[in-house]
Design a protein around this motif. Sequence first.
Motif, PDB file in Angstrom:
ATOM      1  N   GLY A  41       9.384  -2.076  -8.943  1.00 52.29           N
ATOM      2  CA  GLY A  41       9.909  -1.038  -8.062  1.00 52.29           C
ATOM      3  C   GLY A  41       9.861  -1.414  -6.597  1.00 52.29           C
ATOM      4  N   ILE A  42      10.761  -0.850  -5.834  1.00 54.30           N
ATOM      5  CA  ILE A  42      10.868  -1.151  -4.406  1.00 54.30           C
ATOM      6  C   ILE A  42       9.604  -0.742  -3.656  1.00 54.30           C
ATOM      7  CG2 ILE A  42      12.135  -0.622  -2.280  1.00 54.30           C
ATOM      8  CD1 ILE A  42      14.625  -0.225  -4.041  1.00 54.30           C
ATOM      9  N   ILE A  43       9.055   0.427  -3.993  1.00 60.53           N
ATOM     10  CA  ILE A  43       7.889   0.938  -3.263  1.00 60.53           C
ATOM     11  C   ILE A  43       6.706  -0.017  -3.381  1.00 60.53           C
ATOM     12  CG2 ILE A  43       6.246   2.843  -3.057  1.00 60.53           C
ATOM     13  CD1 ILE A  43       9.046   3.589  -2.188  1.00 60.53           C
ATOM     14  N   ASN A  44       6.351  -0.381  -4.604  1.00 57.00           N
ATOM     15  CA  ASN A  44       5.207  -1.284  -4.792  1.00 57.00           C
ATOM     16  C   ASN A  44       5.474  -2.678  -4.228  1.00 57.00           C
ATOM     17  OD1 ASN A  44       3.597   0.623  -5.936  1.00 57.00           O
ATOM     18  ND2 ASN A  44       3.631  -0.210  -8.007  1.00 57.00           N
ATOM     19  N   THR A  45       6.739  -3.112  -4.316  1.00 60.89           N
ATOM     20  CA  THR A  45       7.091  -4.427  -3.770  1.00 60.89           C
ATOM     21  C   THR A  45       6.901  -4.460  -2.263  1.00 60.89           C
ATOM     22  OG1 THR A  45       8.710  -4.791  -5.528  1.00 60.89           O
ATOM     23  CG2 THR A  45       8.926  -6.137  -3.552  1.00 60.89           C
ATOM     24  N   VAL A  46       7.345  -3.410  -1.571  1.00 49.72           N
ATOM     25  CA  VAL A  46       7.198  -3.324  -0.117  1.00 49.72           C
ATOM     26  C   VAL A  46       5.724  -3.236   0.257  1.00 49.72           C
ATOM     27  CG1 VAL A  46       7.639  -1.883   1.908  1.00 49.72           C
ATOM     28  CG2 VAL A  46       9.468  -2.300   0.257  1.00 49.72           C
ATOM     29  N   LEU A  47       4.948  -2.461  -0.494  1.00 51.11           N
ATOM     30  CA  LEU A  47       3.516  -2.341  -0.211  1.00 51.11           C
ATOM     31  C   LEU A  47       2.810  -3.686  -0.359  1.00 51.11           C
ATOM     32  CD1 LEU A  47       2.665   1.067  -1.967  1.00 51.11           C
ATOM     33  CD2 LEU A  47       2.764   0.621   0.488  1.00 51.11           C
ATOM     34  N   LYS A  48       3.220  -4.473  -1.367  1.00 57.94           N
ATOM     35  CA  LYS A  48       2.642  -5.811  -1.538  1.00 57.94           C
ATOM     36  C   LYS A  48       2.980  -6.705  -0.363  1.00 57.94           C
ATOM     37  CE  LYS A  48       2.564  -5.994  -6.614  1.00 57.94           C
ATOM     38  NZ  LYS A  48       3.154  -6.646  -7.803  1.00 57.94           N
ATOM     39  N   LYS A  49       4.241  -6.653   0.068  1.00 55.23           N
ATOM     40  CA  LYS A  49       4.682  -7.495   1.186  1.00 55.23           C
ATOM     41  C   LYS A  49       3.923  -7.164   2.468  1.00 55.23           C
ATOM     42  CE  LYS A  49       8.214  -9.707  -0.805  1.00 55.23           C
ATOM     43  NZ  LYS A  49       8.280 -11.198  -0.903  1.00 55.23           N
ATOM     44  N   LEU A  50       3.600  -5.884   2.631  1.00 60.12           N
ATOM     45  CA  LEU A  50       2.909  -5.441   3.848  1.00 60.12           C
ATOM     46  C   LEU A  50       1.396  -5.589   3.733  1.00 60.12           C
ATOM     47  CD1 LEU A  50       4.981  -2.211   4.653  1.00 60.12           C
ATOM     48  CD2 LEU A  50       5.168  -4.451   5.747  1.00 60.12           C
ATOM     49  N   GLY A  51       0.933  -6.016   2.573  1.00 60.06           N
ATOM     50  CA  GLY A  51      -0.491  -6.239   2.396  1.00 60.06           C
ATOM     51  C   GLY A  51      -1.293  -5.010   2.037  1.00 60.06           C
ATOM     52  N   PHE A  52      -0.636  -3.977   1.517  1.00 60.14           N
ATOM     53  CA  PHE A  52      -1.329  -2.752   1.141  1.00 60.14           C
ATOM     54  C   PHE A  52      -1.526  -2.684  -0.373  1.00 60.14           C
ATOM     55  CE2 PHE A  52       0.813  -1.475   5.149  1.00 60.14           C
ATOM     56  CZ  PHE A  52      -0.321  -1.139   5.891  1.00 60.14           C
ATOM     57  N   GLU A  53      -2.129  -3.718  -0.947  1.00 56.01           N
ATOM     58  CA  GLU A  53      -2.318  -3.751  -2.392  1.00 56.01           C
ATOM     59  C   GLU A  53      -3.144  -2.568  -2.895  1.00 56.01           C
ATOM     60  OE1 GLU A  53      -2.503  -6.375  -0.522  1.00 56.01           O
ATOM     61  OE2 GLU A  53      -1.135  -7.880  -1.379  1.00 56.01           O
ATOM     62  N   SER A  54      -4.039  -2.086  -2.056  1.00 56.52           N
ATOM     63  CA  SER A  54      -4.879  -0.960  -2.478  1.00 56.52           C
ATOM     64  C   SER A  54      -4.079   0.326  -2.651  1.00 56.52           C
ATOM     65  CB  SER A  54      -5.998  -0.726  -1.456  1.00 56.52           C
ATOM     66  OG  SER A  54      -5.458  -0.415  -0.171  1.00 56.52           O
ATOM     67  N   ARG A  55      -2.878   0.357  -2.066  1.00 58.04           N
ATOM     68  CA  ARG A  55      -2.032   1.542  -2.152  1.00 58.04           C
ATOM     69  C   ARG A  55      -1.082   1.503  -3.340  1.00 58.04           C
ATOM     70  NH1 ARG A  55      -4.223   5.459   1.009  1.00 58.04           N
ATOM     71  NH2 ARG A  55      -4.861   4.623   3.035  1.00 58.04           N
ATOM     72  N   LEU A  56      -1.088   0.422  -4.100  1.00 54.31           N
ATOM     73  CA  LEU A  56      -0.204   0.313  -5.258  1.00 54.31           C
ATOM     74  C   LEU A  56      -0.548   1.386  -6.276  1.00 54.31           C
ATOM     75  CD1 LEU A  56      -0.084  -3.570  -5.817  1.00 54.31           C
ATOM     76  CD2 LEU A  56       1.462  -2.138  -4.473  1.00 54.31           C
ATOM     77  N   SER A  57       0.480   1.888  -6.942  1.00 53.18           N
ATOM     78  CA  SER A  57       0.260   2.977  -7.894  1.00 53.18           C
ATOM     79  C   SER A  57       1.257   2.891  -9.036  1.00 53.18           C
ATOM     80  CB  SER A  57       0.394   4.331  -7.187  1.00 53.18           C
ATOM     81  OG  SER A  57       0.323   5.395  -8.106  1.00 53.18           O
ATOM     82  N   ALA A  58       0.918   3.555 -10.134  1.00 50.52           N
ATOM     83  CA  ALA A  58       1.858   3.665 -11.255  1.00 50.52           C
ATOM     84  C   ALA A  58       2.891   4.763 -10.986  1.00 50.52           C
ATOM     85  CB  ALA A  58       1.101   3.968 -12.541  1.00 50.52           C
ATOM     86  N   TRP A  59       2.662   5.547  -9.926  1.00 56.86           N
ATOM     87  CA  TRP A  59       3.545   6.619  -9.496  1.00 56.86           C
ATOM     88  C   TRP A  59       3.793   7.636 -10.604  1.00 56.86           C
ATOM     89  CZ3 TRP A  59       3.069   6.568  -4.596  1.00 56.86           C
ATOM     90  CH2 TRP A  59       3.014   5.367  -3.894  1.00 56.86           C
ATOM     91  N   PHE A  60       4.910   7.573 -11.282  1.00 58.59           N
ATOM     92  CA  PHE A  60       5.184   8.567 -12.329  1.00 58.59           C
ATOM     93  C   PHE A  60       4.297   8.364 -13.561  1.00 58.59           C
ATOM     94  CE2 PHE A  60       9.058   9.215  -9.883  1.00 58.59           C
ATOM     95  CZ  PHE A  60       9.153  10.602  -9.904  1.00 58.59           C
ATOM     96  N   GLY A  61       3.568   7.265 -13.605  1.00 64.36           N
ATOM     97  CA  GLY A  61       2.583   7.067 -14.659  1.00 64.36           C
ATOM     98  C   GLY A  61       1.248   7.704 -14.334  1.00 64.36           C
ATOM     99  N   ASP A  62       1.134   8.242 -13.119  1.00 63.86           N
ATOM    100  CA  ASP A  62      -0.081   8.923 -12.682  1.00 63.86           C
ATOM    101  C   ASP A  62       0.159  10.436 -12.726  1.00 63.86           C
ATOM    102  OD1 ASP A  62      -2.218  10.062 -11.368  1.00 63.86           O
ATOM    103  OD2 ASP A  62      -2.293   8.555  -9.777  1.00 63.86           O
ATOM    104  N   PRO A  63      -0.526  11.159 -13.630  1.00 65.47           N
ATOM    105  CA  PRO A  63      -0.287  12.607 -13.761  1.00 65.47           C
ATOM    106  C   PRO A  63      -0.492  13.390 -12.464  1.00 65.47           C
ATOM    107  CG  PRO A  63      -1.618  11.801 -15.586  1.00 65.47           C
ATOM    108  CD  PRO A  63      -1.527  10.678 -14.588  1.00 65.47           C
TER     109      PRO A  63
END
Length: 305
Positions: A133-155
């Motif tokens: 997904g674009i959101i997690n990809t951008v977060l990785k590029k910006l170095g925010f790995e701790s902010r990665l999430s399953a998004w709709f996989g998270d209730p």
Amino acid sequence: MPSLKKKPYIAFIFPGFIVYTLFMIIPLFAAVYYSFFKWSGIGPKTFIGLENYRNLFTDARLSGIFWNALGNNFTFVLSVLCIIMPVQLFIAYWLDIKIIGYKFHRTIIFLPYIISSTIVGFLTMLVFNPNIGIINTVLKKLGFESRLSAWFGDPQKAFPLLIVVIAWQGIAAGMFIFLANLKGISKNLIEASFIDGANRFQRFRYIILPCLEPALINNIILGTIWGLTQFDIPFVVGGPQGGIDNSIDFMNLFFYRFSFGGSYYGETSMGFGATISIVLFFIILIITVIQLYILTRKFNHSDKR
């Protein structure tokens, strides 16, 4: 039978009445009829009276699913009325006063509305996919790995995200109702407020807002029905089960599963599905009638004052 020459409007109403009867009235009565039977949709029907209704409200498994789905619907309705509708009004007013680039903004806001809900759901899955997904990809590029999430996989995150996605697609509908009403307000009235020294807030509060009565009533009722009949995007995003732990389950998904998905203790049940649809129909009918009574009485009282 009145003569068509004396009452020609009957000729215009009749085709629509036939279509409405075939696709609305007859199916409604058929659903009421089938709700009294245990029936898979194929083969013989077994009359069971009010058993389907009893199971819906008292069965340990079914009632829990029902109340969860209905609760999600009402939560979404509250989001529509308390968050989405004020935003629609703000944007409509923003466009009506013709801010810089208002035509461009109007087009950008309207574009998602003409996109199929299925496509919006598919694009949502691409954007929020935890792996590509674009959101997690951008977060990785910006170095925010701790902010990665399953998004709709998270209730915990699925429902708020769903509200944002549905609002993004459907916000233009109510906005244009407000905008059309704003266009109908007399310019002489607005000019008079300028002369009387009213500031922008006073003009909106005491002149524009009272003139938006028709749009407010329409948007409140349509927004409520919109919230209670959600299906397309939740189905694409969360599947027929309504996401992880039924976090984005809605009444129409509940109906779909039990009518076509074999969820009635392992078998498909059109009779139980008809029961769900009838209960939802009366919930919408009762809420709409109450809203119409309260809103029309409130606005009529305000006009008399």
